[in-house]
Write a protein that holds these residues in place. Structure first.
Motif, short mmCIF file in Angstrom:
data_model
loop_
_atom_site.label_atom_id
_atom_site.label_comp_id
_atom_site.label_asym_id
_atom_site.label_seq_id
_atom_site.Cartn_x
_atom_site.Cartn_y
_atom_site.Cartn_z
N SER A 74 0.83 -1.20 0.00
CA SER A 74 0.00 0.00 0.00
C SER A 74 0.87 1.26 0.00
O SER A 74 2.10 1.18 -0.01
CB SER A 74 -0.91 0.01 1.23
N HIS A 75 0.20 2.41 0.01
CA HIS A 75 0.93 3.68 0.04
C HIS A 75 1.49 4.02 1.41
O HIS A 75 2.21 5.01 1.56
CB HIS A 75 0.00 4.82 -0.43
N GLN A 76 1.14 3.23 2.42
CA GLN A 76 1.74 3.41 3.75
C GLN A 76 2.21 2.05 4.26
O GLN A 76 1.66 1.48 5.21
CB GLN A 76 0.73 4.01 4.73
N PRO A 77 3.27 1.49 3.63
CA PRO A 77 3.71 0.13 3.99
C PRO A 77 4.33 0.03 5.37
O PRO A 77 4.43 -1.08 5.92
CB PRO A 77 4.75 -0.18 2.89
N ASN A 78 4.74 1.14 5.95
CA ASN A 78 5.39 1.09 7.26
C ASN A 78 4.40 1.14 8.42
O ASN A 78 4.79 1.01 9.58
CB ASN A 78 6.38 2.25 7.39
N LEU A 79 3.12 1.33 8.10
CA LEU A 79 2.10 1.37 9.14
C LEU A 79 1.85 -0.03 9.68
O LEU A 79 1.83 -1.00 8.93
CB LEU A 79 0.80 1.94 8.57
N THR A 80 1.69 -0.15 11.00
CA THR A 80 1.38 -1.44 11.61
C THR A 80 -0.14 -1.62 11.58
O THR A 80 -0.85 -1.08 12.42
CB THR A 80 1.90 -1.52 13.05
N TYR A 81 -0.64 -2.36 10.59
CA TYR A 81 -2.07 -2.55 10.42
C TYR A 81 -2.59 -3.60 11.40
O TYR A 81 -1.90 -4.55 11.76
CB TYR A 81 -2.39 -2.97 8.99
N GLN A 82 -3.84 -3.41 11.81
CA GLN A 82 -4.52 -4.37 12.68
C GLN A 82 -5.85 -4.74 12.03
O GLN A 82 -6.58 -3.84 11.58
CB GLN A 82 -4.78 -3.76 14.06
N PHE A 83 -6.16 -6.03 11.98
CA PHE A 83 -7.36 -6.49 11.30
C PHE A 83 -8.20 -7.34 12.25
O PHE A 83 -7.68 -8.17 12.99
CB PHE A 83 -6.99 -7.31 10.05
N ARG A 84 -9.52 -7.11 12.23
CA ARG A 84 -10.42 -7.80 13.15
C ARG A 84 -11.68 -8.25 12.41
O ARG A 84 -12.22 -7.51 11.58
CB ARG A 84 -10.87 -6.86 14.27
N VAL A 85 -12.17 -9.45 12.74
CA VAL A 85 -13.52 -9.85 12.36
C VAL A 85 -14.37 -9.68 13.61
O VAL A 85 -14.10 -10.31 14.64
CB VAL A 85 -13.58 -11.31 11.87
N VAL A 86 -15.37 -8.80 13.55
CA VAL A 86 -16.19 -8.51 14.73
C VAL A 86 -17.53 -9.22 14.63
O VAL A 86 -18.02 -9.55 13.55
CB VAL A 86 -16.39 -7.00 14.94
N ASP A 87 -18.12 -9.46 15.79
CA ASP A 87 -19.31 -10.32 15.90
C ASP A 87 -20.58 -9.51 15.72
O ASP A 87 -21.30 -9.24 16.68
CB ASP A 87 -19.29 -11.02 17.26
N SER A 88 -20.86 -9.13 14.48
CA SER A 88 -22.08 -8.39 14.16
C SER A 88 -22.70 -8.97 12.90
O SER A 88 -21.99 -9.27 11.94
CB SER A 88 -21.76 -6.90 13.94
N PRO A 89 -24.04 -9.09 12.87
CA PRO A 89 -24.70 -9.62 11.67
C PRO A 89 -24.82 -8.60 10.55
O PRO A 89 -25.15 -8.96 9.42
CB PRO A 89 -26.08 -10.01 12.19
N VAL A 90 -24.58 -7.31 10.85
CA VAL A 90 -24.72 -6.26 9.85
C VAL A 90 -23.67 -6.46 8.76
O VAL A 90 -22.53 -6.83 9.03
CB VAL A 90 -24.56 -4.87 10.50
N ILE A 91 -24.05 -6.24 7.52
CA ILE A 91 -23.12 -6.40 6.39
C ILE A 91 -22.32 -5.11 6.28
O ILE A 91 -22.77 -4.12 5.72
CB ILE A 91 -23.89 -6.69 5.09
#
Length: 484
Positions: A74-91
């Motif tokens: 990406s355009h900010q490769p040095n950023l420490t990204y965090q990814f989560r799957v959250v428990d919601s039925p909303v799309i």
């Protein structure tokens, strides 16, 4: 007559220019990168508390693996990204400053291949790399525009309810069409760079449009509709994907990975999870915590792991149930009074259907934002109800002039809190997505019927599969159905 900006404001704006990492252009930005990181770090716990993480390690590993790969190009490769799957039925999927990206289990259930997921993942990372949240906050600061809360009552009561979920405001900054278009471009670019067919993202937008148009199904709640979906978006993303391919030698090996993805989500919870509480016949039931209480007829409601909210249709009264801190009712009362800046008017001890409780009426004095003077704000009724070591806070709120009319409703709900003993309610289980392998060639509608889908749910299942009911499916193909 032209109005001139104060000199201080001019100096502030001219000194607050920064280079956008995506466009390379200078733009006014009153939020520094360090502030963005701090906002994400402070807000992530609130997001997790609001929705809860979805307890599926293989899904969490999948989103982390793809997210880290995409962040690196990406355009900010040095950023420490965090990814989560959250428990919601909303799309829904959303990002907050600092590289925090969230996908609901609802959206994960509706993807039909890895390429669709990757396109939306790139779109969300694009919001981060292009600093859209920081730009929106800058616009809000300059224009003195307040941020939108996630409440279901009037703005006045929303300010009260927001105190129960501070830090969530970052989620509710709506992006403009230009920002969305730019993120679509970045979604195509990023997902293509890690080897996926970006045209699949356009097909998922079509699924979203069908879901929102489905008869009898409410649209995505306003406070989560962060992604406007204009009618031309499907065509535009297809064009962007074609352009990327042409500019990069028309690669033939771009991945879709349909079967791999469907096997990954086999068993994912679909729709509302009754184990986290559900409303039926004007009552809220919580099978895990084993309690119930009445919900006023006609009131809107919203359930999250953190709290259950109710609001009358006119938006003049709000009730919520949440957990109260403290080891005793007295400690809980002190904590609630402090949390909501309340001034108790009266207090009494009582028993509610066998549970020890404390009830009190209290006023919240608010500060007038223009004059700075204290003004009469919200009047509340609070019931603190103790079940073993757990203390529940049931809070009803209305303007002082309306409070008397709503107090009987508050009391009926709060004194209706009781132990849940109904075996049918206690045993409720959620539905899950089940992946089926077709034995015969047919159309999707017939394949769904063969796998036990009732007539009334055929269109719902067609949307879930991202297909039309008359579309042909071959023997050996995988499809989604839903069951306990």
């Amino acid at each position: 007559m032209k109005s001139a900006l104060p000199l201080a404001a001019v100096l502030l704006l001219t000194s607050a220019c920064s280079t956008n990492p995506v466009t390379g252009k200078k733009e006014v930005m009153l939020v520094s990168k360090g502030q963005e990181l701090a906002m994400g770090q402070q807000s992530d716990p609130a997001v997790v508390a609001q929705f809860g993480l979805y307890p599926d390690q293989k899904l969490q590993n999948f989103i982390n693996e793809k997210g880290k790969a995409m962040g690196a190009i990406s355009h900010q490769p040095n950023l420490t990204y965090q990814f989560r799957v959250v428990d919601s039925p909303v799309i829904n999927a959303f990002a907050i400053p600092g590289g925090y990206v969230y996908f609901t289990r609802g959206i994960m259930a509706h993807f039909n291949n890895e390429a669709q997921f990757a396109g939306v993942l790139g779109h969300e990372i694009g919001h981060v790399t292009a600093r859209h949240s920081a730009k929106q906050q800058t616009n809000a600061i300059i224009g003195q525009v307040g941020m939108m809360g996630a409440m279901i009552a009037s703005p006045r009561l929303a300010q009260f309810g927001d105190q129960a979920m501070q830090g969530m405001q970052l989620l509710f900054l709506k992006f403009g069409r230009d920002d969305e278009s730019q993120s679509d471009e970045l979604g195509v670019q990023y997902s293509s760079k890690i080897g996926y067919d970006a045209a699949q993202m356009a097909d998922f937008f079509e699924t979203l449009q069908r879901e929102q148009a489905k008869s009898g199904t409410p649209a995505i709640p306003d406070f989560l509709s962060t992604h406007p979906n204009p009618a031309d978006r499907y065509n535009r993303v297809h064009q962007l994907a074609d352009q990327w391919k042409q500019q990069n030698g028309n690669p033939k090996n771009l991945k879709v990975n349909r079967d791999q993805y469907l096997r990954l989500i086999d068993g994912i919870v679909y729709g509302e999870d009754p184990r986290q509480g559900f409303v039926e016949n004007n009552a809220f039931y919580h099978p895990e915590l084993k309690f119930r209480f009445p919900v006023p007829a006609g009131w809107k409601h919203q359930n999250t792991p953190q709290q259950f909210q109710m609001a009358d249709p006119a938006g003049k009264a709000l009730m919520m149930l949440t957990l109260a801190p403290g080891a005793s009712l007295d400690e809980a009362a002190q904590a609630v009074v402090k949390q909501f800046s309340l001034q108790p008017v009266d207090s009494r001890r009582l028993t509610v259907n066998g549970f020890p409780a404390v009830a009190f009426v209290a006023d919240q004095v608010q500060q007038d934002p223009q004059t700075g003077q204290a003004v009469a704000g919200i009047r509340t009724q609070v019931y603190l109800i103790q079940d073993a070591k757990t203390i529940y806070a049931l809070v009803g709120a209305a303007a002082p002039a309306d409070f008397g009319g709503y107090q009987p409703t508050f009391t009926a709900t709060m004194e209706g809190f009781a132990r849940l003993t109904d075996p049918d309610k206690l045993s409720r289980q959620p539905e899950h997505v089940r992946i089926k392998t077709l034995k015969l060639r047919s159309n999707l509608g017939q394949a769904l019927k063969t796998n036990g889908v009732p007539e009334a749910r055929l269109e719902e299942m067609a949307i879930l599969n991202g297909m039309q009911l008359n579309e042909q499916v071959n023997a050996g193909s995988l499809i989604k159905v839903v069951g306990k």
